[in-house]
Scaffold this active site. Structure first.
Site, short mmCIF file in Angstrom:
data_model
loop_
_atom_site.label_atom_id
_atom_site.label_comp_id
_atom_site.label_asym_id
_atom_site.label_seq_id
_atom_site.Cartn_x
_atom_site.Cartn_y
_atom_site.Cartn_z
N TYR A 165 53.08 -8.87 24.97
CA TYR A 165 52.26 -8.79 24.90
C TYR A 165 50.44 -9.34 24.51
CZ TYR A 165 53.29 -3.29 22.15
OH TYR A 165 53.76 -2.78 22.52
N LYS A 219 67.81 -10.11 24.67
CA LYS A 219 68.57 -9.75 25.78
C LYS A 219 69.00 -11.47 26.80
CE LYS A 219 69.17 -7.92 30.10
NZ LYS A 219 70.04 -6.59 29.75
N ASP A 246 69.89 -3.07 26.11
CA ASP A 246 70.44 -2.14 26.80
C ASP A 246 70.89 -1.19 25.77
OD1 ASP A 246 71.32 -4.00 27.34
OD2 ASP A 246 71.64 -4.03 29.25
N ASP A 256 59.13 -2.11 19.96
CA ASP A 256 58.08 -0.64 20.16
C ASP A 256 59.10 0.29 20.77
OD1 ASP A 256 55.78 0.25 21.06
OD2 ASP A 256 55.76 0.08 23.03
N ASP A 275 60.02 3.89 18.94
CA ASP A 275 60.47 5.15 19.23
C ASP A 275 61.40 6.00 19.19
OD1 ASP A 275 56.93 4.98 19.12
OD2 ASP A 275 57.01 5.92 21.56
C1 IPM Z 1 52.90 1.27 18.30
C2 IPM Z 1 52.27 1.83 19.78
C3 IPM Z 1 50.80 0.34 20.25
C4 IPM Z 1 51.79 -1.50 20.61
C5 IPM Z 1 50.13 0.26 21.22
C6 IPM Z 1 48.65 1.76 20.64
C7 IPM Z 1 49.00 -0.91 21.41
O1 IPM Z 1 52.48 1.62 20.16
O2 IPM Z 1 52.46 0.42 17.47
O3 IPM Z 1 53.54 0.99 18.56
O4 IPM Z 1 52.07 -1.12 21.52
O5 IPM Z 1 52.17 -1.49 19.71
MN MN Z 2 55.01 2.14 20.44
#
Ligand code: IPM
Ligand code: MN
Length: 352
Positions: free
Chosen positions: A142, A189, A221, A245, A249
């Protein structure tokens, strides 16, 4: 107690869900005799529109002088569909994390008894799931050097980590594991990436300081697979920024809706609380988004920023009650009545 909180609603559904978290927090403050002073400030696309900068200096000052920051969401489709945009809302979020030194993002995944059957995964696989990701938040790909060469035909994003960055995140992981089931998984990884080998080496060297913690090392993975197979086999997981990240999710769907999971970003001097979901632009302004992730982020705030555990528990209890009673937004309503975002907030505030 007097609580000074910076309020960053941001974009999309951010303002709507933040409003509900404010309602519920104010109700908790009233019940327990606290006084909250909210200081709103601009971020994201809203800040670009107003002052041309997604994280204005003024907003940074508000965050630094507050006891904690409560944040909604960032992002706007007009930038997603325009890769050439030079100023992007997400830059504001990254700058905010960096400038506030928020190097560890605490992202829990847990199930709600009344929602077990809403999960896309089978009941027997997810029952008892209660895990926490510690995602490194201010380093890695990032923040590494990025750019184009060969007249734009080649692009690169560098992934860089220092031992000190890995160590401070891992330390938080070990400490958190000590307060829980004493199980720590280092997700990397290391069979391919040099940064991952530095992670593994650093964490291995720290093991002797925490002899009670059982540490496992797993490739990202494989973790992606096991997370949906046996999520309840994990406790604390530490990982770098991009892996975290993606995996968080994935993990969020275990609970039944992405609109449920809160998070805390911590550093040495500042604390920020935000839902893990994004700005969900399709729902913006419609009063349909699920406010619970933001409300549960406010619960984390009472607990972690102020040590107010009963106040945090009061929020969690009333949230569970609303779920059991079916006072839920459309993402969870199925064929039953769906409540509006603001109705869920009103119900929770009234029932605190
Ligand atoms: C999160 C979001 C952010 C990230 C984006 C909006 C930059 O997806 O907080 O997980 O990738 O960190
Ligand atoms: Mn995210």
């Amino acid at each position: 107690m007097k609580l000074n909180i910076a309020l960053l609603a941001g974009d999309g559904i951010g303002p709507e869900v933040i409003d509900q978290a404010v309602k519920v927090s104010d109700a908790v403050a009233k019940k327990f005799g606290h006084e909250i002073s909210w200081t709103p400030a601009l971020t994201g696309a809203a800040a670009i529109d107003a002052v041309g900068n997604p994280y204005p200096d003024k907003t940074h000052e508000v965050c630094v002088s507050a006891d904690a920051v409560l944040f909604g969401a960032i992002g706007h489709p007009k930038y997603d569909n325009d890769p050439s945009a030079e100023v992007r809302p997400e830059q504001g979020l990254l700058e905010m994390r960096k400038k506030l030194g928020l190097f560890a993002n605490v992202r829990p995944t847990f199930t709600f008894p009344s929602l077990i059957d809403k999960s896309p995964l089978k009941r027997e696989r997810i029952e008892g799931t209660d895990l926490v990701f510690l995602r490194e938040l201010t380093g890695g790909i990032y923040f590494g050097e990025k750019g184009r060469r060969d007249g734009g035909e080649t692009a690169f994003d560098n992934c860089v980590y220092t031992r000190a960055e890995v160590k401070r995140l891992a330390k938080k992981g070990f400490e958190l594991a000590m307060t829980r089931s004493k199980k720590l998984c280092c997700v990397d990884k290391a069979n391919v990436l040099e940064t991952s080998r530095l992670w593994r080496e650093t964490v291995q060297a720290m093991e002797k300081e925490y002899p009670e913690v059982e540490v496992s090392y797993e490739f990202v993975d494989a973790v992606a697979m096991r997370l949906v197979q046996w999520p309840n086999s994990y406790d604390v997981l530490i990982t770098e920024n991009l892996f975290g990240d993606i995996l968080t999710d994935e993990a969020s769907v275990i609970s039944g809706s992405m609109g449920l999971m809160p998070s805390a970003s911590v550093g040495t001097d500042n604390l920020l609380f935000e839902p893990i979901h994004g700005s969900y632009p399709q729902a913006a302004g419609k009063n349909i988004a699920n406010p619970l992730a933001t409300i549960l982020s406010a619960a984390m705030m009472f607990d972690m920023a102020f040590g107010l555990k009963d106040e945090a528990e009061a929020i969690r209890t009333v949230v569970n009650k609303s779920l059991a009673k079916g006072v839920v937004t459309e993402d969870l309503a199925e064929n039953k009545k769906a409540y509006k975002t603001s109705e869920v907030g009103d119900w929770l505030a009234a029932n605190i």
